[in-house]
Design a protein around this motif. Structure first.
Motif, mmCIF file in Angstrom:
data_model
loop_
_atom_site.group_PDB
_atom_site.id
_atom_site.type_symbol
_atom_site.label_atom_id
_atom_site.label_comp_id
_atom_site.label_asym_id
_atom_site.label_seq_id
_atom_site.Cartn_x
_atom_site.Cartn_y
_atom_site.Cartn_z
ATOM 1 N N GLY A 14 0.843 -1.180 0.000
ATOM 2 C CA GLY A 14 0.000 0.000 0.000
ATOM 3 C C GLY A 14 0.883 1.237 0.000
ATOM 4 N N GLY A 15 0.694 2.103 0.974
ATOM 5 C CA GLY A 15 1.519 3.304 1.070
ATOM 6 C C GLY A 15 2.719 3.153 1.970
ATOM 7 N N VAL A 16 2.931 1.949 2.515
ATOM 8 C CA VAL A 16 4.030 1.719 3.455
ATOM 9 C C VAL A 16 5.206 1.084 2.726
ATOM 10 C CG1 VAL A 16 4.750 0.537 5.562
ATOM 11 C CG2 VAL A 16 2.424 1.438 5.371
ATOM 12 N N VAL A 17 6.369 1.714 2.802
ATOM 13 C CA VAL A 17 7.581 1.179 2.185
ATOM 14 C C VAL A 17 8.303 0.318 3.216
ATOM 15 C CG1 VAL A 17 9.776 1.710 1.079
ATOM 16 C CG2 VAL A 17 7.786 3.166 0.655
ATOM 17 N N ALA A 18 8.332 -0.998 2.982
ATOM 18 C CA ALA A 18 8.971 -1.919 3.926
ATOM 19 C C ALA A 18 10.471 -2.018 3.688
ATOM 20 C CB ALA A 18 8.330 -3.301 3.828
ATOM 21 N N ALA A 40 12.024 -3.023 10.878
ATOM 22 C CA ALA A 40 13.015 -2.414 9.987
ATOM 23 C C ALA A 40 12.953 -2.969 8.572
ATOM 24 C CB ALA A 40 14.420 -2.608 10.557
ATOM 25 N N GLY A 41 12.285 -4.118 8.387
ATOM 26 C CA GLY A 41 12.174 -4.705 7.055
ATOM 27 C C GLY A 41 12.982 -5.967 6.865
ATOM 28 N N LYS A 42 13.501 -6.529 7.953
ATOM 29 C CA LYS A 42 14.401 -7.679 7.846
ATOM 30 C C LYS A 42 13.693 -8.911 7.276
ATOM 31 C CE LYS A 42 15.350 -7.657 12.253
ATOM 32 N NZ LYS A 42 14.423 -6.543 12.632
ATOM 33 N N THR A 43 12.560 -9.281 7.847
ATOM 34 C CA THR A 43 11.863 -10.474 7.374
ATOM 35 C C THR A 43 11.298 -10.261 5.973
ATOM 36 O OG1 THR A 43 11.345 -11.291 9.603
ATOM 37 C CG2 THR A 43 9.912 -12.021 7.820
ATOM 38 N N THR A 44 10.844 -9.053 5.679
ATOM 39 C CA THR A 44 10.384 -8.768 4.315
ATOM 40 C C THR A 44 11.510 -8.994 3.321
ATOM 41 O OG1 THR A 44 8.748 -7.146 5.059
ATOM 42 C CG2 THR A 44 9.454 -7.007 2.765
ATOM 43 N N LEU A 45 12.704 -8.507 3.653
ATOM 44 C CA LEU A 45 13.848 -8.706 2.762
ATOM 45 C C LEU A 45 14.161 -10.189 2.622
ATOM 46 C CD1 LEU A 45 16.069 -7.433 1.038
ATOM 47 C CD2 LEU A 45 17.517 -7.384 3.084
ATOM 48 N N PHE A 46 14.129 -10.942 3.721
ATOM 49 C CA PHE A 46 14.357 -12.387 3.659
ATOM 50 C C PHE A 46 13.340 -13.049 2.738
ATOM 51 C CE2 PHE A 46 16.915 -14.934 6.946
ATOM 52 C CZ PHE A 46 18.027 -14.154 6.736
ATOM 53 N N ASN A 47 12.080 -12.630 2.849
ATOM 54 C CA ASN A 47 11.041 -13.214 2.002
ATOM 55 C C ASN A 47 11.291 -12.909 0.528
ATOM 56 O OD1 ASN A 47 9.686 -14.283 4.207
ATOM 57 N ND2 ASN A 47 8.280 -12.557 4.397
ATOM 58 N N VAL A 48 11.797 -11.715 0.249
ATOM 59 C CA VAL A 48 12.116 -11.352 -1.130
ATOM 60 C C VAL A 48 13.281 -12.197 -1.636
ATOM 61 C CG1 VAL A 48 13.056 -9.526 -2.610
ATOM 62 C CG2 VAL A 48 11.203 -9.010 -1.004
ATOM 63 N N ASN A 225 17.513 0.092 8.952
ATOM 64 C CA ASN A 225 16.639 0.862 9.830
ATOM 65 C C ASN A 225 15.613 1.579 8.966
ATOM 66 O OD1 ASN A 225 15.754 1.804 12.331
ATOM 67 N ND2 ASN A 225 16.971 3.693 12.165
ATOM 68 N N PHE A 226 14.347 1.496 9.351
ATOM 69 C CA PHE A 226 13.266 2.092 8.564
ATOM 70 C C PHE A 226 13.334 1.643 7.100
ATOM 71 C CE2 PHE A 226 13.796 5.239 12.024
ATOM 72 C CZ PHE A 226 12.542 5.098 12.610
ATOM 73 N N GLY A 227 13.689 0.360 6.894
ATOM 74 C CA GLY A 227 13.674 -0.208 5.560
ATOM 75 C C GLY A 227 14.839 0.152 4.671
ATOM 76 N N SER A 228 15.869 0.802 5.225
ATOM 77 C CA SER A 228 17.006 1.238 4.414
ATOM 78 C C SER A 228 18.331 0.781 5.034
ATOM 79 C CB SER A 228 17.018 2.768 4.289
ATOM 80 O OG SER A 228 15.847 3.243 3.676
#
Length: 257
Positions: A14-18, A40-48, A225-228
């Protein structure tokens, strides 16, 4: 050689940048850590990286092969396995059966299986033998017949790792391997991770909140941190980084005080 790398990975819900333009690399034969605050986006990155999640932009390479369009089962065939933050096992099945599930892609001929041909029986014996060897390596050979739902939490963590090992991976992504474990279980799992790397030559990329675990086993660490990307370096360099201390380690140290 680099086992796994990503360039400028961006993922939004949506409007949230993971994940926002994250780049990193995991050299072959090393243990690399990924740390950062919750969210921070760690698991999202792992999933990618393991192809369970699509990304909006950027690229992923496994042994320099573009894997942007690969599916999870194809990553297993290429030599990547992973564990999950939330244990995902079959509780009504035995430890042995759960381990063998990780080797499903190694069964070559389903028709031979169907008719119980000699080739299928040889494959089955080989996979069971391998599962026993993995269980012994993880100090759980006495639990092979135990239903997973009856195992202590720390042992269930090992079953998930054993299932990943059954796929004969070159790289394992470990998502919080010691989360929820007591001190004894954490120490044992830390030793197991180091053995897998040093003795079997398996490259390991791990997300973990236990800083003692990360600092003691990792050759190199990325902080987001904060997805970056926030920082990266050796454990000593990361521990001394003012931005990391402010964003993450300082908070952890204050909690421990």
């Amino acid at each position: 050689m680099t086992q796994l790398r990503c360039e400028n990975i961006t993922v939004s819900f949506g409007g949230v940048v993971a994940c926002n333009n994250i780049s990193l690399e995991v050299p072959t034969g090393k243990i690399v850590g990924l740390i950062g605050p919750n969210g921070a986006g760690k698991t999202t990155l792992f999933n990618v990286l393991s192809r369970f999640q699509d990304h909006d932009s950027g690229h992923i390479y496994y042994r320099d092969q573009d894997i942007d369009r690969k599916k999870p089962h194809q990553m297993v065939e290429l030599g990547m396995a992973r564990t999950f933050q939330n244990i995902n096992l079959f509780g009504e099945q035995s430890t042995l059966d759960n381990i063998l599930i990780g080797a499903h892609h190694l069964i070559g001929n389903p028709f031979a299986d169907m008719f119980s041909l000699p080739a299928a029986r040889r494959t089955e014996r080989s996979l069971v033998q391998r599962a026993n060897e993995i269980a012994e390596m993880l100090h759980m050979q006495d639990e092979l017949d135990t239903l997973v739902k009856n195992l202590p939490y720390g042992y269930r963590k090992r079953v998930e790792l054993a299932r990943a090992l059954a796929s004969q991976p070159e790289l394992i992504l470990l998502d919080e391997p010691v989360a929820g474990c007591n001190d004894e279980e954490t120490d044992e799992l830390r030793g197991i991770v180091q053995r897998l790397n040093r003795e079997l030559g398996i490259t390991i990329f791990l997300v973990e909140h236990d800083m003692s675990m990360v600092m003691n086993v990792c050759d190199y660490i990325y902080v987001i941190n904060f997805g970056s990307n926030l920082a990266d370096g050796t454990p000593a360099e990361v521990q001394a980084n003012a931005d990391v201390i402010s964003a993450y380690l300082g908070e952890e140290h204050d909690d421990a005080a």
